[in-house]
Design an enzyme around this catalytic site. Structure first.
Site: not given
Ligand code: ACO
Length: 335
Positions: A262, A292, A115
């Site tokens: 980003h 993304n 990223c």
């Molecule tokens: N649809 C429905 N439910 C989902 C999904 C989905 N697509 N994905 C996960 N869930 C569920 C999980 O299983 C979990 O369920 P549980 O509570 O029963 O265990 C619940 O939703 C919450 O999951 P979290 O992972 O805690 O959700 P969060 O609010 O953290 O959101 C996300 C997830 C969107 C991935 C977030 O953490 C995020 O954006 N993180 C940062 C991403 C980032 O900045 N990446 C860097 C750049 S990418 C790169 O460098 C390649």
């Protein structure tokens, strides 16, 4: 010592729009969850047979950028290509750009900083122009994510986020006597490498080993992301590296004309906006429409903001990225 400036911008995304409802047909997810957690409404995916690959999308974006710079392909003296999804394991995508665009035997360098790839690549281009070695360097960020994601419920936390596309910038010697790229700021922290990674195939996880894997286990050829861990680090590092760049130039957040973060997650962008007390007019987001796109996200957003007239001469444009590695960085540009 010279300075550099961005003389041309271009972007390209595949035509095929994939909505959250489309993904809900493939896995246990829904539009509400995706929009609430990420801000994403839709993304673009390459469609089989549409001719798009990481390198061909890069060529499309680059062609526009070169034309807008008022240059010919033959004016480009170096290619810097940022991607985590190259067409081939090796060689890198830069040489494919050189070939597909019919360029002379100019150097082609691949940057693998996920990223932060575009910010790293821009910084490298800036250094080559500053020293006087090259006058025009082509910087491309391009990604084909859709070909390598797990579209089952197991991969839903990653696969709903990513989209395909490309963006490009021509970095030229600044002969305007005004502005240009003021500074770039790059960082890494490899101890978190496993928190957002695609392990194989690689020399650490070779093909025969992958084939022996039980399909019920985590599969190393799909990306793994510890979402909450990445999120917590992202919000800290984004703000830190933006402030580092501003401080280095004796500037403050109120001086920012446009911040292009980003596009990792709309919630991350909003968090940074609030932390730096920026107005809606000072931050550009388009993750809602493209998801993304990793190394492509900043040049796509920058191109769009510029096309919409949101970036004007004299504005302070700030680019900032954080991602897998972890790596992060910022660029301060006086437009
Ligand atoms: N649809 C429905 N439910 C989902 C999904 C989905 N697509 N994905 C996960 N869930 C569920 C999980 O299983 C979990 O369920 P549980 O509570 O029963 O265990 C619940 O939703 C919450 O999951 P979290 O992972 O805690 O959700 P969060 O609010 O953290 O959101 C996300 C997830 C969107 C991935 C977030 O953490 C995020 O954006 N993180 C940062 C991403 C980032 O900045 N990446 C860097 C750049 S990418 C790169 O460098 C390649």
């Amino acid at each position: 010592m010279y300075t550099s400036r961005i003389s041309g911008l271009g972007s390209y995304v595949p035509e095929n729009v994939v909505t959250n409802d489309d993904l809900a047909k493939l896995m246990d997810t829904n539009d509400e969850w995706i929009q609430e957690r990420t801000g994403i409404k839709e993304r673009r995916h390459i469609k089989k047979g549409d001719g798009n690959t990481t390198s061909t999308m890069g060529v499309k974006a680059a062609t526009i950028a070169i034309e807008r710079a008022g240059l010919q392909t033959s004016d480009i003296e170096m290619i810097i290509f940022a991607t985590l999804s190259p067409d081939m394991y090796f060689p890198g995508g830069g040489v494919q750009i050189q070939d597909l665009m019919g360029m002379d035997t100019v150097p082609a360098l691949d940057v693998r900083n996920q990223c932060s790839g575009f910010v790293y690549a821009l910084s490298v281009a800036d250094q080559f122009v500053r020293t006087g070695m090259y006058k025009h360097v082509l910087v491309i960020g391009s990604e084909n994510h859709s070909g390598g994601l797990d579209f089952t419920t197991r991969g839903r936390n990653v696969s709903v986020i990513f989209g395909d596309g490309a963006g490009a910038a021509v970095v030229s010697r600044n002969e305007t006597g005004k502005g240009g790229i003021l500074s770039t700021h790059l960082h890494s922290e490899g101890k978190h490498k496993d928190e957002l990674a695609l392990q194989g195939p690689s020399t650490g996880y070779w093909v025969p080993e992958i084939l022996e894997k039980n399909p019920q286990e985590d599969i190393p050829y799909y990306p793994y992301m510890n979402g909450q861990f990445v999120f917590k680090h992202a919000v800290v590092r984004f703000a830190e590296v933006i402030m580092e760049g501003l401080n280095a130039n004796g500037l403050s957040p109120s001086d920012i004309g446009m911040l292009i973060p980003h596009q990792a997650n709309l919630r991350i962008s909003q968090f940074i906006q609030k932390k730096l007390r920026l107005s809606d007019d000072q931050v550009y987001n388009n993750i809602q429409r493209y998801g993304n796109t990793t190394a492509a996200s900043i040049p796509i957003a920058l191109t769009e903001a510029w096309e919409k007239g949101k970036i004007k001469e004299g504005d302070l444009v700030v680019l900032a990225a954080f991602g897998s590695g972890f790596t992060w960085g910022s660029a301060m540009i006086r437009w």
